[in-house]
Design an enzyme around this catalytic site. Structure first.
Site, PDB file in Angstrom:
ATOM      1  N   SER A 119      19.167  56.674  11.221  1.00  0.00           N
ATOM      2  CA  SER A 119      20.201  55.904  11.891  1.00  0.00           C
ATOM      3  C   SER A 119      21.007  55.089  10.900  1.00  0.00           C
ATOM      4  O   SER A 119      22.058  54.576  11.266  1.00  0.00           O
ATOM      5  CB  SER A 119      19.602  55.021  12.980  1.00  0.00           C
ATOM      6  N   HIS A 140      22.860  62.935  13.354  1.00  0.00           N
ATOM      7  CA  HIS A 140      22.372  61.739  14.040  1.00  0.00           C
ATOM      8  C   HIS A 140      22.570  61.880  15.552  1.00  0.00           C
ATOM      9  O   HIS A 140      23.700  61.823  16.049  1.00  0.00           O
ATOM     10  CB  HIS A 140      23.135  60.519  13.493  1.00  0.00           C
ATOM     11  N   GLU A 152      26.466  62.503  15.580  1.00  0.00           N
ATOM     12  CA  GLU A 152      27.249  62.016  14.446  1.00  0.00           C
ATOM     13  C   GLU A 152      26.820  62.854  13.234  1.00  0.00           C
ATOM     14  O   GLU A 152      25.633  62.887  12.904  1.00  0.00           O
ATOM     15  CB  GLU A 152      26.904  60.524  14.255  1.00  0.00           C
ATOM     16  N   ASN A 190      26.141  53.043  14.273  1.00  0.00           N
ATOM     17  CA  ASN A 190      25.337  51.822  14.155  1.00  0.00           C
ATOM     18  C   ASN A 190      26.042  50.694  13.422  1.00  0.00           C
ATOM     19  O   ASN A 190      25.655  49.537  13.552  1.00  0.00           O
ATOM     20  CB  ASN A 190      23.986  52.151  13.522  1.00  0.00           C
TER      21      ASN A 190
HETATM   22  N1  CAA Z   1      15.296  60.921  28.731  1.00  0.00           N
HETATM   23  C1  CAA Z   1      15.917  61.965  29.304  1.00  0.00           C
HETATM   24  N2  CAA Z   1      16.762  61.840  30.340  1.00  0.00           N
HETATM   25  C2  CAA Z   1      16.974  60.612  30.819  1.00  0.00           C
HETATM   26  C3  CAA Z   1      16.366  59.476  30.275  1.00  0.00           C
HETATM   27  C4  CAA Z   1      15.485  59.670  29.185  1.00  0.00           C
HETATM   28  N3  CAA Z   1      14.867  58.644  28.583  1.00  0.00           N
HETATM   29  N4  CAA Z   1      16.785  58.382  30.965  1.00  0.00           N
HETATM   30  C5  CAA Z   1      17.627  58.840  31.907  1.00  0.00           C
HETATM   31  N5  CAA Z   1      17.753  60.173  31.814  1.00  0.00           N
HETATM   32  C6  CAA Z   1      18.585  61.047  32.637  1.00  0.00           C
HETATM   33  C7  CAA Z   1      18.187  60.969  34.081  1.00  0.00           C
HETATM   34  O1  CAA Z   1      17.153  61.888  34.385  1.00  0.00           O
HETATM   35  C8  CAA Z   1      19.476  61.324  34.797  1.00  0.00           C
HETATM   36  O2  CAA Z   1      19.650  62.734  34.774  1.00  0.00           O
HETATM   37  P1  CAA Z   1      20.463  63.501  35.916  1.00  0.00           P
HETATM   38  O3  CAA Z   1      21.882  63.080  35.772  1.00  0.00           O
HETATM   39  O4  CAA Z   1      20.225  64.921  35.567  1.00  0.00           O
HETATM   40  O5  CAA Z   1      19.871  63.075  37.223  1.00  0.00           O
HETATM   41  C9  CAA Z   1      20.567  60.745  33.874  1.00  0.00           C
HETATM   42  O6  CAA Z   1      19.934  60.556  32.595  1.00  0.00           O
HETATM   43  C10 CAA Z   1      21.069  59.418  34.380  1.00  0.00           C
HETATM   44  O7  CAA Z   1      19.929  58.579  34.537  1.00  0.00           O
HETATM   45  P2  CAA Z   1      19.787  57.439  35.637  1.00  0.00           P
HETATM   46  O8  CAA Z   1      20.652  57.755  36.813  1.00  0.00           O
HETATM   47  O9  CAA Z   1      18.345  57.184  35.869  1.00  0.00           O
HETATM   48  O10 CAA Z   1      20.250  56.129  34.923  1.00  0.00           O
HETATM   49  P3  CAA Z   1      21.637  55.747  34.299  1.00  0.00           P
HETATM   50  O11 CAA Z   1      22.780  56.325  35.051  1.00  0.00           O
HETATM   51  O12 CAA Z   1      21.561  54.293  34.078  1.00  0.00           O
HETATM   52  O13 CAA Z   1      21.636  56.475  32.871  1.00  0.00           O
HETATM   53  C11 CAA Z   1      21.274  56.288  30.571  1.00  0.00           C
HETATM   54  C12 CAA Z   1      20.640  56.243  31.930  1.00  0.00           C
HETATM   55  C13 CAA Z   1      21.889  57.680  30.335  1.00  0.00           C
HETATM   56  C14 CAA Z   1      20.196  56.048  29.554  1.00  0.00           C
HETATM   57  C15 CAA Z   1      22.433  55.218  30.507  1.00  0.00           C
HETATM   58  O14 CAA Z   1      21.920  53.979  30.909  1.00  0.00           O
HETATM   59  C16 CAA Z   1      23.070  55.089  29.166  1.00  0.00           C
HETATM   60  O15 CAA Z   1      23.930  55.862  28.788  1.00  0.00           O
HETATM   61  N6  CAA Z   1      22.644  54.041  28.385  1.00  0.00           N
HETATM   62  C17 CAA Z   1      23.145  53.818  27.057  1.00  0.00           C
HETATM   63  C18 CAA Z   1      22.404  54.667  26.078  1.00  0.00           C
HETATM   64  C19 CAA Z   1      22.894  54.495  24.682  1.00  0.00           C
HETATM   65  O16 CAA Z   1      23.748  53.703  24.369  1.00  0.00           O
HETATM   66  N7  CAA Z   1      22.298  55.276  23.764  1.00  0.00           N
HETATM   67  C20 CAA Z   1      22.597  55.204  22.373  1.00  0.00           C
HETATM   68  C21 CAA Z   1      21.570  54.344  21.732  1.00  0.00           C
HETATM   69  S1  CAA Z   1      21.899  54.177  20.032  1.00  0.00           S
HETATM   70  C22 CAA Z   1      21.141  55.465  19.328  1.00  0.00           C
HETATM   71  O17 CAA Z   1      20.441  56.226  19.905  1.00  0.00           O
HETATM   72  C23 CAA Z   1      21.390  55.613  17.894  1.00  0.00           C
HETATM   73  C24 CAA Z   1      20.559  54.822  16.962  1.00  0.00           C
HETATM   74  O18 CAA Z   1      20.459  55.266  15.828  1.00  0.00           O
HETATM   75  C25 CAA Z   1      19.960  53.536  17.290  1.00  0.00           C
END
Ligand code: CAA
Length: 282
Positions: A119, A140, A152, A190
């Site tokens: 990351s 990434h 990324e 990030n």
């Molecule tokens: N693993 C797999 N699938 C998941 C999941 C997980 N941990 N959490 C949720 N999902 C899926 C659900 O099953 C659902 O699928 P369907 O559409 O097929 O039904 C879909 O995602 C939507 O889930 P929910 O309706 O339960 O919840 P939501 O609408 O709040 O979405 C989320 C959940 C997609 C995580 C959303 O909250 C989101 O986009 N959050 C932000 C995530 C983000 O910013 N990620 C980047 C982090 S930074 C990074 O990763 C880089 C780094 O280097 C630090």
């Protein structure tokens, strides 16, 4: 060279997600971790998510079985000799990644691209551990990997055009949208996301608002899908701290100093969802 077998180092939350999308795209996958237990846990997470997709009618049960049948696990890095492309998704620690890249360089065929899901650790520094810096690149993925559309793709100074193009095309094959970044601390994702999360932790530290209010402001005021503290718990507070340290060390600019409260949580073992406690309790 056609990529048929895809290697993943690490069966944790990023590694098993990457293995899942690679297998779903039709590739054979070798998912490697240091213990059978970690491999089993990663595999059972993939099984659970695919099971949920079957229940929701998104895929057929036969497709779930086919995807799972394409994934094999391994606890010996030498098994990566069979891989045509490898992505490393181990814990965000430089010494660990350096060792993995030295081992991969020894184990893999010379033409194989070695990608890292780091990351924020500089790609050039990781590449210098190998005799093939032109074939080392950042790939990434975002968490949760099966859901998030972005990959990324980060070019190190020595990354060749051929390596870049193969990685870019592979991200598309996985159903993702790639974006290109150059090799500066934190890359794009990030460099922007973590100072925002760190500032949210400062708001909590300074008593500007409660954890709920800070998250509500960003969720409802800025339409973020999750509040920054909830997101930090999802990413892992240890990973958040490691990224802030890399930004701080890389730029030597005080604007990137990690919030002392973030460090305190990590030192207490409050790492977010994965440890059952972070800014919230799970
Ligand atoms: N693993 C797999 N699938 C998941 C999941 C997980 N941990 N959490 C949720 N999902 C899926 C659900 O099953 C659902 O699928 P369907 O559409 O097929 O039904 C879909 O995602 C939507 O889930 P929910 O309706 O339960 O919840 P939501 O609408 O709040 O979405 C989320 C959940 C997609 C995580 C959303 O909250 C989101 O986009 N959050 C932000 C995530 C983000 O910013 N990620 C980047 C982090 S930074 C990074 O990763 C880089 C780094 O280097 C630090």
């Amino acid at each position: 060279m056609a990529i048929k077998t895809f290697g993943v180092i690490g069966a944790g939350q990023m590694g098993n997600g990457i293995a899942q999308v690679a297998a779903a795209s039709g590739l054979n996958v070798i998912m490697n971790d240091i213990s059978e237990e970690f491999c089993k846990k990663g595999l059972s997470n993939i099984e659970k998510l695919l099971g949920r997709s079957v229940e929701k009618g998104k895929i057929e049960a036969a497709e779930k079985d086919a995807i799972l049948s394409r994934i094999r696990t391994s606890t010996n890095i030498k098994d990566m000799a069979d891989a045509d492309f490898v992505v490393e998704a181990a814990t965000e620690r430089e010494d660990l990644k350096f060792k993995i890249f030295r081992d991969l360089d020894a184990a893999c065929q010379p033409q194989v691209i070695l990608a890292t899901n780091t990351s924020s650790i500089p790609i050039g520094r990781i590449a210098s551990q190998t005799k093939r810096p032109d074939k080392v690149i950042g790939m990434h993925f975002m968490n949760p990997v099966p859901v998030m559309k972005l990959v990324e793709v980060i070019r190190g100074l020595a990354t060749s055009d051929a390596t870049f193009e193969t990685t870019w095309d592979l991200a598309k094959q996985f159903g993702k949208t790639p974006a290109q970044a150059n090799d500066y601390p934190g890359f794009i994702a990030n460099r922007i996301l973590l100072p925002m999360i760190n500032e949210a932790v400062y708001c909590l530290y300074h008593g500007v608002g409660s954890r709920e209010d800070i998250d509500t402001v960003m969720k409802l005021g800025m339409n973020h899908p999750m509040g920054p503290l909830t997101l930090a718990d999802l990413i892992g507070l240890d990973t958040c701290l490691a990224i802030m340290e890399t930004l701080y060390e890389g730029f030597k600019d005080s604007k990137y100093r990690p919030c002392p409260l973030l460090r305190k949580y990590v030192e207490a073992g409050w790492l977010g969802r994965k440890s059952g406690r972070g800014f919230y309790e799970y």
